[in-house]
Write a protein that holds these residues in place. Sequence first.
Motif, PDB file in Angstrom:
ATOM      1  N   ILE A   7       3.981 -18.538 -12.489  1.00 46.90           N
ATOM      2  CA  ILE A   7       4.034 -17.763 -11.249  1.00 46.90           C
ATOM      3  C   ILE A   7       5.350 -18.070 -10.539  1.00 46.90           C
ATOM      4  O   ILE A   7       5.830 -19.206 -10.573  1.00 46.90           O
ATOM      5  N   ILE A   8       5.928 -17.052  -9.916  1.00 48.35           N
ATOM      6  CA  ILE A   8       7.106 -17.253  -9.074  1.00 48.35           C
ATOM      7  C   ILE A   8       6.735 -16.973  -7.620  1.00 48.35           C
ATOM      8  O   ILE A   8       6.155 -15.927  -7.309  1.00 48.35           O
ATOM      9  N   ASP A   9       7.047 -17.939  -6.750  1.00 49.91           N
ATOM     10  CA  ASP A   9       6.932 -17.702  -5.315  1.00 49.91           C
ATOM     11  C   ASP A   9       8.221 -17.009  -4.892  1.00 49.91           C
ATOM     12  O   ASP A   9       9.268 -17.639  -4.773  1.00 49.91           O
ATOM     13  N   ARG A 194      -5.404  -3.888   1.459  1.00 48.81           N
ATOM     14  CA  ARG A 194      -5.953  -3.902   0.099  1.00 48.81           C
ATOM     15  C   ARG A 194      -6.017  -2.492  -0.478  1.00 48.81           C
ATOM     16  O   ARG A 194      -5.732  -2.281  -1.663  1.00 48.81           O
ATOM     17  N   ASP A 195      -6.353  -1.521   0.360  1.00 51.32           N
ATOM     18  CA  ASP A 195      -6.385  -0.122  -0.099  1.00 51.32           C
ATOM     19  C   ASP A 195      -4.996   0.334  -0.557  1.00 51.32           C
ATOM     20  O   ASP A 195      -4.869   1.064  -1.546  1.00 51.32           O
ATOM     21  N   VAL A 196      -3.967  -0.080   0.176  1.00 59.97           N
ATOM     22  CA  VAL A 196      -2.596   0.281  -0.194  1.00 59.97           C
ATOM     23  C   VAL A 196      -2.222  -0.386  -1.515  1.00 59.97           C
ATOM     24  O   VAL A 196      -1.692   0.262  -2.427  1.00 59.97           O
ATOM     25  N   VAL A 197      -2.500  -1.666  -1.634  1.00 61.29           N
ATOM     26  CA  VAL A 197      -2.101  -2.420  -2.834  1.00 61.29           C
ATOM     27  C   VAL A 197      -2.792  -1.878  -4.077  1.00 61.29           C
ATOM     28  O   VAL A 197      -2.207  -1.854  -5.165  1.00 61.29           O
ATOM     29  N   ARG A 198      -4.006  -1.411  -3.934  1.00 64.93           N
ATOM     30  CA  ARG A 198      -4.716  -0.815  -5.075  1.00 64.93           C
ATOM     31  C   ARG A 198      -3.953   0.376  -5.656  1.00 64.93           C
ATOM     32  O   ARG A 198      -4.046   0.677  -6.841  1.00 64.93           O
ATOM     33  N   LYS A 199      -3.166   1.051  -4.805  1.00 65.28           N
ATOM     34  CA  LYS A 199      -2.442   2.255  -5.236  1.00 65.28           C
ATOM     35  C   LYS A 199      -1.055   1.943  -5.812  1.00 65.28           C
ATOM     36  O   LYS A 199      -0.430   2.821  -6.398  1.00 65.28           O
ATOM     37  N   LEU A 200      -0.577   0.740  -5.630  1.00 65.18           N
ATOM     38  CA  LEU A 200       0.805   0.431  -5.998  1.00 65.18           C
ATOM     39  C   LEU A 200       0.926   0.080  -7.473  1.00 65.18           C
ATOM     40  O   LEU A 200       0.047  -0.557  -8.043  1.00 65.18           O
ATOM     41  N   PRO A 201       2.024   0.483  -8.109  1.00 62.29           N
ATOM     42  CA  PRO A 201       2.203   0.198  -9.542  1.00 62.29           C
ATOM     43  C   PRO A 201       2.457  -1.285  -9.791  1.00 62.29           C
ATOM     44  O   PRO A 201       3.189  -1.940  -9.044  1.00 62.29           O
ATOM     45  N   LEU A 202       1.880  -1.798 -10.851  1.00 62.05           N
ATOM     46  CA  LEU A 202       2.026  -3.211 -11.189  1.00 62.05           C
ATOM     47  C   LEU A 202       3.483  -3.605 -11.392  1.00 62.05           C
ATOM     48  O   LEU A 202       3.892  -4.726 -11.055  1.00 62.05           O
ATOM     49  N   ASP A 203       4.281  -2.686 -11.917  1.00 65.72           N
ATOM     50  CA  ASP A 203       5.664  -3.050 -12.237  1.00 65.72           C
ATOM     51  C   ASP A 203       6.594  -3.079 -11.027  1.00 65.72           C
ATOM     52  O   ASP A 203       7.805  -3.228 -11.158  1.00 65.72           O
ATOM     53  N   ARG A 204       6.014  -2.950  -9.821  1.00 70.35           N
ATOM     54  CA  ARG A 204       6.819  -3.058  -8.601  1.00 70.35           C
ATOM     55  C   ARG A 204       6.271  -4.116  -7.637  1.00 70.35           C
ATOM     56  O   ARG A 204       6.685  -4.169  -6.490  1.00 70.35           O
ATOM     57  N   LEU A 205       5.339  -4.941  -8.102  1.00 71.49           N
ATOM     58  CA  LEU A 205       4.723  -5.918  -7.215  1.00 71.49           C
ATOM     59  C   LEU A 205       5.279  -7.320  -7.433  1.00 71.49           C
ATOM     60  O   LEU A 205       5.555  -7.730  -8.559  1.00 71.49           O
ATOM     61  N   LEU A 206       5.429  -8.060  -6.329  1.00 68.60           N
ATOM     62  CA  LEU A 206       5.754  -9.475  -6.346  1.00 68.60           C
ATOM     63  C   LEU A 206       4.702 -10.205  -5.516  1.00 68.60           C
ATOM     64  O   LEU A 206       3.971  -9.581  -4.739  1.00 68.60           O
ATOM     65  N   THR A 244      -5.414 -13.130 -14.194  1.00 69.88           N
ATOM     66  CA  THR A 244      -4.396 -13.861 -13.441  1.00 69.88           C
ATOM     67  C   THR A 244      -3.169 -14.103 -14.303  1.00 69.88           C
ATOM     68  O   THR A 244      -2.028 -13.966 -13.839  1.00 69.88           O
ATOM     69  N   GLU A 245      -3.380 -14.453 -15.578  1.00 76.61           N
ATOM     70  CA  GLU A 245      -2.259 -14.725 -16.489  1.00 76.61           C
ATOM     71  C   GLU A 245      -1.395 -13.483 -16.676  1.00 76.61           C
ATOM     72  O   GLU A 245      -0.160 -13.565 -16.657  1.00 76.61           O
ATOM     73  N   GLU A 246      -2.043 -12.327 -16.834  1.00 77.74           N
ATOM     74  CA  GLU A 246      -1.303 -11.084 -17.028  1.00 77.74           C
ATOM     75  C   GLU A 246      -0.546 -10.702 -15.759  1.00 77.74           C
ATOM     76  O   GLU A 246       0.624 -10.287 -15.818  1.00 77.74           O
ATOM     77  N   PHE A 247      -1.184 -10.846 -14.623  1.00 79.35           N
ATOM     78  CA  PHE A 247      -0.517 -10.494 -13.364  1.00 79.35           C
ATOM     79  C   PHE A 247       0.648 -11.440 -13.089  1.00 79.35           C
ATOM     80  O   PHE A 247       1.711 -11.015 -12.623  1.00 79.35           O
ATOM     81  N   ALA A 248       0.467 -12.722 -13.395  1.00 86.78           N
ATOM     82  CA  ALA A 248       1.557 -13.683 -13.235  1.00 86.78           C
ATOM     83  C   ALA A 248       2.730 -13.299 -14.134  1.00 86.78           C
ATOM     84  O   ALA A 248       3.901 -13.356 -13.723  1.00 86.78           O
ATOM     85  N   ARG A 249       2.435 -12.904 -15.368  1.00 85.85           N
ATOM     86  CA  ARG A 249       3.493 -12.501 -16.305  1.00 85.85           C
ATOM     87  C   ARG A 249       4.239 -11.280 -15.780  1.00 85.85           C
ATOM     88  O   ARG A 249       5.478 -11.233 -15.797  1.00 85.85           O
ATOM     89  N   ILE A 250       3.501 -10.291 -15.293  1.00 85.55           N
ATOM     90  CA  ILE A 250       4.115  -9.053 -14.798  1.00 85.55           C
ATOM     91  C   ILE A 250       4.988  -9.326 -13.576  1.00 85.55           C
ATOM     92  O   ILE A 250       6.139  -8.866 -13.497  1.00 85.55           O
ATOM     93  N   THR A 251       4.461 -10.078 -12.619  1.00 80.33           N
ATOM     94  CA  THR A 251       5.230 -10.329 -11.397  1.00 80.33           C
ATOM     95  C   THR A 251       6.443 -11.212 -11.683  1.00 80.33           C
ATOM     96  O   THR A 251       7.489 -11.057 -11.043  1.00 80.33           O
ATOM     97  N   THR A 252       6.323 -12.113 -12.647  1.00 82.32           N
ATOM     98  CA  THR A 252       7.486 -12.925 -13.043  1.00 82.32           C
ATOM     99  C   THR A 252       8.570 -12.033 -13.646  1.00 82.32           C
ATOM    100  O   THR A 252       9.762 -12.171 -13.312  1.00 82.32           O
ATOM    101  N   GLU A 253       8.179 -11.111 -14.507  1.00 87.26           N
ATOM    102  CA  GLU A 253       9.152 -10.170 -15.077  1.00 87.26           C
ATOM    103  C   GLU A 253       9.783  -9.314 -13.981  1.00 87.26           C
ATOM    104  O   GLU A 253      10.985  -9.016 -14.030  1.00 87.26           O
ATOM    105  N   ASN A 254       8.984  -8.915 -13.005  1.00 85.53           N
ATOM    106  CA  ASN A 254       9.512  -8.113 -11.897  1.00 85.53           C
ATOM    107  C   ASN A 254      10.568  -8.885 -11.109  1.00 85.53           C
ATOM    108  O   ASN A 254      11.615  -8.329 -10.734  1.00 85.53           O
ATOM    109  N   VAL A 255      10.293 -10.158 -10.828  1.00 86.36           N
ATOM    110  CA  VAL A 255      11.256 -10.998 -10.115  1.00 86.36           C
ATOM    111  C   VAL A 255      12.544 -11.131 -10.917  1.00 86.36           C
ATOM    112  O   VAL A 255      13.649 -11.004 -10.375  1.00 86.36           O
ATOM    113  N   GLN A 256      12.396 -11.379 -12.205  1.00 86.83           N
ATOM    114  CA  GLN A 256      13.584 -11.526 -13.057  1.00 86.83           C
ATOM    115  C   GLN A 256      14.431 -10.254 -13.062  1.00 86.83           C
ATOM    116  O   GLN A 256      15.660 -10.320 -13.020  1.00 86.83           O
ATOM    117  N   LYS A 257      13.764  -9.120 -13.105  1.00 85.74           N
ATOM    118  CA  LYS A 257      14.479  -7.851 -13.137  1.00 85.74           C
ATOM    119  C   LYS A 257      15.172  -7.571 -11.810  1.00 85.74           C
ATOM    120  O   LYS A 257      16.356  -7.212 -11.770  1.00 85.74           O
TER     121      LYS A 257
END
Length: 263
Positions: A7-9, A194-206, A244-257
């Motif tokens: 995970i990246i803070d 929470r309603d807003v976050v449900r609509k947001l794409p995974l590849d844009r979340l940190l 959690t593992e998948e979301f951590a991986r996705i958000t880490t990739e997002n931060v790196q990008k």
Amino acid sequence: MLKDLFIIDSHCHLDSLDYETRHKNVDEVIENAKARGVNHFISICTTVGRFEAMKNLTAHRPEVSLSCGVHPLNVEEEPFDYDKLLNFAEDPRVVAVGETGLDYHYALESKPLQIASFEQQIEIANKVNKPLIIHTRSARQDTMDMLIQGGAEKCGGVLHCFTEDYEMAKRALDIGFYISISGIITFKNAEELRDVVRKLPLDRLLVETDSPYLAPIPYRGKPNQPAYVRETCEYVATLKGVSTEEFARITTENVQKLFKIQL
């Protein structure tokens, strides 16, 4: 398993934690976080005058990246020094400009100074080709208008500690920005968020702590620390229907990008 968790803070204030009564030193803070799968940190500066002290505090920790800017609530603290901020922003450890933005909720009287500071920081971010970290409160229209007019789609950025509506999120996504979620998402009164976050794409979340502020449940009311981003990561993962593992991986990739960080 912990070994599968990275995970990246994406937003913490390591220079603002309590090292007198709560933490021994910054190393203890980082090791506490690593024990919970939090392995990289972006430490955010809120005034140009505090940047060098923050840089020195974390100089021996390669897992800490830095951001330098002037927070809208700090614009009256010192005169805006364009050249000094530009020089700091060019530092290889600095991955972003900010946090900057507009806050009319707490400091409407400083609106002209906020606008001038924000405008110049957008310009600096574009000059150094590093993303912006945006603070916005009670200023949705002006924040997005200034980002668009300033050409912020060229450098990109993130709306940090997001608590706004879907319309603002959509405008930010449309110019290539990311959305960062803090511990506020875990609060009982945060159903609209929470309603807003449900609509947001995974590849844009940190995910972030904004520590020492806004500790998530079950630590609400206590000083926050980077280790607690684990709770936010787990909570948003459940909200988005992934592990959690998948979301951590996705958000880490997002931060790196976004921040061009090599891990």
